[in-house]
Design an enzyme around this catalytic site. Structure first.
Site, PDB file in Angstrom:
ATOM      1  N   GLY A 179       0.770  -1.238  -0.065  1.00 15.18           N
ATOM      2  CA  GLY A 179       0.094   0.051   0.049  1.00 15.18           C
ATOM      3  C   GLY A 179       0.824   1.267  -0.173  1.00 15.18           C
ATOM      4  O   GLY A 179       0.633   2.228   0.718  1.00 15.18           O
ATOM      5  N   ARG A 220       1.003   5.816  -1.770  1.00 17.32           N
ATOM      6  CA  ARG A 220       0.470   7.171  -1.447  1.00 17.32           C
ATOM      7  C   ARG A 220       0.444   6.947   0.060  1.00 17.32           C
ATOM      8  O   ARG A 220       0.564   5.933   0.823  1.00 17.32           O
ATOM      9  CB  ARG A 220      -0.906   7.418  -2.148  1.00 17.32           C
ATOM     10  CG  ARG A 220      -2.159   6.591  -1.719  1.00 17.32           C
ATOM     11  CD  ARG A 220      -3.198   6.746  -2.489  1.00 17.32           C
ATOM     12  NE  ARG A 220      -3.049   6.589  -3.743  1.00 17.32           N
ATOM     13  CZ  ARG A 220      -3.144   5.680  -4.572  1.00 17.32           C
ATOM     14  NH1 ARG A 220      -3.316   4.616  -3.938  1.00 17.32           N
ATOM     15  NH2 ARG A 220      -2.790   5.556  -5.791  1.00 17.32           N
ATOM     16  N   VAL A 275      -2.517  -7.990  -2.833  1.00 23.00           N
ATOM     17  CA  VAL A 275      -2.097  -8.588  -1.764  1.00 23.00           C
ATOM     18  C   VAL A 275      -3.052  -9.596  -1.446  1.00 23.00           C
ATOM     19  O   VAL A 275      -2.798 -10.648  -0.627  1.00 23.00           O
ATOM     20  CB  VAL A 275      -2.044  -7.624  -0.428  1.00 23.00           C
ATOM     21  CG1 VAL A 275      -0.518  -6.511  -0.842  1.00 23.00           C
ATOM     22  CG2 VAL A 275      -3.129  -6.912  -0.229  1.00 23.00           C
ATOM     23  N   TYR A 335     -13.905  -2.668   9.169  1.00 22.85           N
ATOM     24  CA  TYR A 335     -12.460  -2.206   9.367  1.00 22.85           C
ATOM     25  C   TYR A 335     -11.830  -2.330  10.883  1.00 22.85           C
ATOM     26  O   TYR A 335     -10.612  -2.746  10.993  1.00 22.85           O
ATOM     27  CB  TYR A 335     -12.337  -0.555   9.082  1.00 22.85           C
ATOM     28  CG  TYR A 335     -11.115   0.141   9.184  1.00 22.85           C
ATOM     29  CD1 TYR A 335     -10.492  -0.072   7.925  1.00 22.85           C
ATOM     30  CD2 TYR A 335     -10.722   0.738   9.893  1.00 22.85           C
ATOM     31  CE1 TYR A 335      -9.210   0.486   7.789  1.00 22.85           C
ATOM     32  CE2 TYR A 335      -9.782   1.565   9.941  1.00 22.85           C
ATOM     33  CZ  TYR A 335      -8.752   1.416   9.017  1.00 22.85           C
ATOM     34  OH  TYR A 335      -7.498   2.034   8.954  1.00 22.85           O
ATOM     35  N   ALA A 377     -11.311  -5.968  11.164  1.00 23.13           N
ATOM     36  CA  ALA A 377      -9.986  -6.337  10.751  1.00 23.13           C
ATOM     37  C   ALA A 377      -8.812  -5.795  11.341  1.00 23.13           C
ATOM     38  O   ALA A 377      -7.649  -6.534  11.344  1.00 23.13           O
ATOM     39  CB  ALA A 377     -10.119  -5.674   9.185  1.00 23.13           C
ATOM     40  N   LYS A 378      -8.893  -4.507  11.896  1.00 18.46           N
ATOM     41  CA  LYS A 378      -7.749  -4.038  12.763  1.00 18.46           C
ATOM     42  C   LYS A 378      -7.513  -4.625  13.839  1.00 18.46           C
ATOM     43  O   LYS A 378      -6.316  -4.845  14.221  1.00 18.46           O
ATOM     44  CB  LYS A 378      -7.844  -2.654  12.748  1.00 18.46           C
ATOM     45  CG  LYS A 378      -7.859  -1.665  11.342  1.00 18.46           C
ATOM     46  CD  LYS A 378      -6.510  -2.132  10.498  1.00 18.46           C
ATOM     47  CE  LYS A 378      -6.299  -0.999   9.491  1.00 18.46           C
ATOM     48  NZ  LYS A 378      -4.916  -1.276   8.646  1.00 18.46           N
TER      49      LYS A 378
END
Length: 251
Positions: free
Chosen positions: A11, A14, A62, A152, A155-156
């Site tokens: 990733g 940017r 990925v 999110y 996942a985190k």
């Protein structure tokens, strides 16, 4: 470092990933700048090379096992065996639970969790052979819960458990694994969040800064500085940790 180590940053076209890639190149690593769009990585690579560093643009999804294997093989062939990995690739598909689609859930899980699993599995072979490795996974303060981010946040939080397990399994090979949990960082991703909730980004930043003890929002360089320490030779006794880089206490 006698021979420059090779680092892969996912990733990295940017935002936080680009910041980490540039910092690592400045620190003397050979850097693989990996992202979904190889052309987008070239801008970061060109900047690194212009400043005297070594870098390679790598395009890969990925979450695709074959793409990951090919990407890691390319890095090993062209830069050298990777012994440093930063799993930073991420996407957001925010919505309240009752409006969140299965596709929104699956995409976030695939990129963050499956992507980190596949990248780490592919790279650990090089680390265990070298008896040295540094893995940093990008978590988030959202792991503690955040409205509109069930996917999110899950996942985190999952990445934190993944990190601690890697530390236990790989420690005997000289490999450390840690996670960084950023707070508010000024990137395209936080700009997208501001747009989603209908607030001008400048106002969004100003409001966020007032809620942060150090009275400013974070920059990609703040995360890059922490990643640089965790991946340094001197951080060999720091493993299995989650470091909240958020301008104040979060955990």
């Amino acid at each position: 470092m006698s021979e420059p180590r090779t680092a892969i940053i996912t990733g990295a076209a940017r935002g936080i990933g680009a910041g980490i890639a540039k910092r690592f190149a400045a620190d003397g690593y050979k850097v693989a700048v990996l992202d979904l769009d190889e052309a987008a990585c070239q801008t970061v690579v060109d900047e690194i090379v212009a400043n005297g560093g070594q870098a390679l643009a790598v395009g890969a999804n990925v979450a695709d096992p074959e793409a990951v294997e090919a990407a890691v093989a390319k890095v090993a062939d062209e830069l050298g065996a990777p012994t440093v990995l930063v799993n930073n690739a991420g996407v957001i598909r925010d919505n309240l639970l009752f409006k969140m689609t299965l596709d929104d859930w699956n995409l976030v899980m695939d990129v963050h969790l499956k992507g980190s699993f596949l990248m780490t599995k592919a790279v650990q072979k090089h680390m265990t052979e070298a008896k040295y490795g540094r893995i940093v996974n990008l978590s988030s303060t959202s792991a503690l819960g955040n409205r509109g981010q069930a996917n999110y946040s899950a996942a985190k939080a999952g990445l934190q458990g993944f990190t601690k397990t890697l530390a236990i399994e790989l420690g005997k090979y000289g490999v450390t694994a840690n996670a960084i949990a950023p707070g508010f960082i000024q990137t395209d991703m936080t700009a997208a969040t501001a747009e989603r909730i209908g607030v001008p980004f400048d106002d969004f930043i100003e409001y966020a800064a007032k809620e942060i003890p150090v009275q400013r929002v974070g920059q990609p360089e703040d995360i890059a500085n922490t990643a640089a320490f965790l991946c340094s030779e001197g951080a060999g006794f720091v493993s299995g940790q989650v470091i909240y880089v958020a301008g104040g206490p979060k955990d």
